[in-house]
Design a protein around this motif. Structure first.
Motif, PDB file in Angstrom:
ATOM      1  N   ASP A 152      24.471   4.333  16.921  1.00  0.00           N
ATOM      2  CA  ASP A 152      25.304   5.309  17.626  1.00  0.00           C
ATOM      3  C   ASP A 152      26.076   4.652  18.775  1.00  0.00           C
ATOM      4  O   ASP A 152      26.409   5.296  19.761  1.00  0.00           O
ATOM      5  CB  ASP A 152      24.487   6.506  18.137  1.00  0.00           C
ATOM      6  N   HIS A 212      25.883   4.236  11.733  1.00  0.00           N
ATOM      7  CA  HIS A 212      26.581   5.114  12.683  1.00  0.00           C
ATOM      8  C   HIS A 212      26.945   4.338  13.940  1.00  0.00           C
ATOM      9  O   HIS A 212      26.102   4.137  14.819  1.00  0.00           O
ATOM     10  CB  HIS A 212      25.698   6.314  13.044  1.00  0.00           C
ATOM     11  N   HIS A 230      22.401  12.369  11.479  1.00  0.00           N
ATOM     12  CA  HIS A 230      22.505  11.227  12.375  1.00  0.00           C
ATOM     13  C   HIS A 230      21.680  11.449  13.645  1.00  0.00           C
ATOM     14  O   HIS A 230      21.483  12.579  14.068  1.00  0.00           O
ATOM     15  CB  HIS A 230      24.001  10.989  12.644  1.00  0.00           C
ATOM     16  N   GLU A 242      32.371  12.734  11.907  1.00  0.00           N
ATOM     17  CA  GLU A 242      31.081  13.300  12.264  1.00  0.00           C
ATOM     18  C   GLU A 242      31.263  14.793  12.493  1.00  0.00           C
ATOM     19  O   GLU A 242      32.103  15.192  13.300  1.00  0.00           O
ATOM     20  CB  GLU A 242      30.586  12.581  13.517  1.00  0.00           C
ATOM     21  N   HIS A 254      30.469   3.923  16.670  1.00  0.00           N
ATOM     22  CA  HIS A 254      31.843   4.357  16.967  1.00  0.00           C
ATOM     23  C   HIS A 254      32.657   3.162  17.468  1.00  0.00           C
ATOM     24  O   HIS A 254      33.020   3.092  18.639  1.00  0.00           O
ATOM     25  CB  HIS A 254      31.819   5.481  17.999  1.00  0.00           C
TER      26      HIS A 254
HETATM   27 ZN   LIG Z   1      28.271   9.728  16.693  1.00  0.00          ZN
END
Ligand SMILES: [Zn+2]
Length: 268
Positions: free
Chosen positions: A215, A20, A165, A105, A22
């Motif tokens: 994340d 995970h 997540h 997501e 971005h």
């Molecule tokens: Zn996220």
């Protein structure tokens, strides 16, 4: 230096999957190649990049073509709106592509304003239904919403699993998702002493129920507050997890890499 040395060293270094991150967000995208290279230099070799809104879907597909990482397409609950709900009609064709490994997501965030809850629910339920139809896993966002997520997943009889997540919560809360076929995303939360409940819970889960994540650019690790998080930080999450569980980091890395790859290669 004998030629055999570097490869032996490489064999002993954990290979990690950031399930995970971005990488398409403005904090990371301008230096994407640098972030990928820094991550690979410390053994983070695979990445799943989940979209957060419809405008990210086509750019993310293009990035996937170029860099080869895994992607998920969906609308994050923070972006749930009337226009995003309407955009979901385009998601079906895009998400059916073999390049798209998961729907995400998606989820519910009940720390947001109550006025957003109805639209969040509509967006989440529609996307979960789509994932069921396409037989793809989902990447779930949760905040104060464990019970509601479980209810919707059970109500829809969704059976493709996915990743919860940024897992934080109790053993019982995590177990409810594991029992429905989900993996728990373990990230920077476990590096904070105050996350006592979560740190205690991750010792008890079966290893095959866990995956690693950063994340990025969010959720900086303890000691890095205020800085942009990047996938190169993932080995520190592994170290913490291995210490908490009293297990060999190499073995954990291998098991978690396999779990992530298996989950995301499940293509309809
Ligand atoms: Zn996220």
């Amino acid at each position: 230096m004998p030629l055999s040395l570097p490869s032996q060293a490489a064999d002993k270094r954990p290979v990690l999957f950031d399930s995970h991150c971005h990488l398409d967000l403005p904090e990371l995208l301008p230096d994407l190649e640098l972030h990928l290279a820094s991550a690979k230099a410390v053994g983070v070799d695979d990445f799943l990049v989940p979209a957060v809104q419809s405008s990210a879907w086509l750019p993310l597909l293009a990035l996937k073509q170029r860099y080869g990482f895994y992607i998920a397409l969906g609308v994050h609950p923070w972006w749930a709106s009337e226009s995003e709900r309407e955009a979901l009609s385009q998601l079906e064709a895009l998400a059916a592509l073999p390049e798209v490994s998961a729907i995400g997501e998606i989820g519910l965030d009940f720390a947001l304003d109550e006025h957003s809850f109805a639209l969040q629910r509509q967006c989440f339920e529609a996307q979960l239904q789509l994932a069921g139809k396409l037989k793809k896993p989902v990447i779930l966002h949760h905040r104060k919403s464990h019970n509601e997520l479980v209810q919707v997943i059970k109500h829809q009889q969704f059976s493709q699993g996915g990743i919860l997540h940024a897992f934080s919560g109790s053993f019982q809360q995590g177990k409810a998702f594991i029992d429905m076929g989900f993996k728990l995303g373990i990230g920077g939360t476990i590096t904070y002493e105050r996350a006592e409940k979560t740190r205690k819970a991750v010792k008890q889960f079966p290893l095959e129920a866990l995956v690693l994540e950063t994340d990025s650019p969010s959720m900086p690790l303890n000691g890095f507050q205020g800085q942009i998080n990047t996938p190169a930080q993932l080995p520190l999450v592994l170290t913490e997890l291995a210490e908490l569980r009293g297990e060999d980091p190499l073995q954990i890395a291998k098991a978690l890499w396999n779990t992530t790859a298996q989950l995301l290669n499940k293509i309809a």
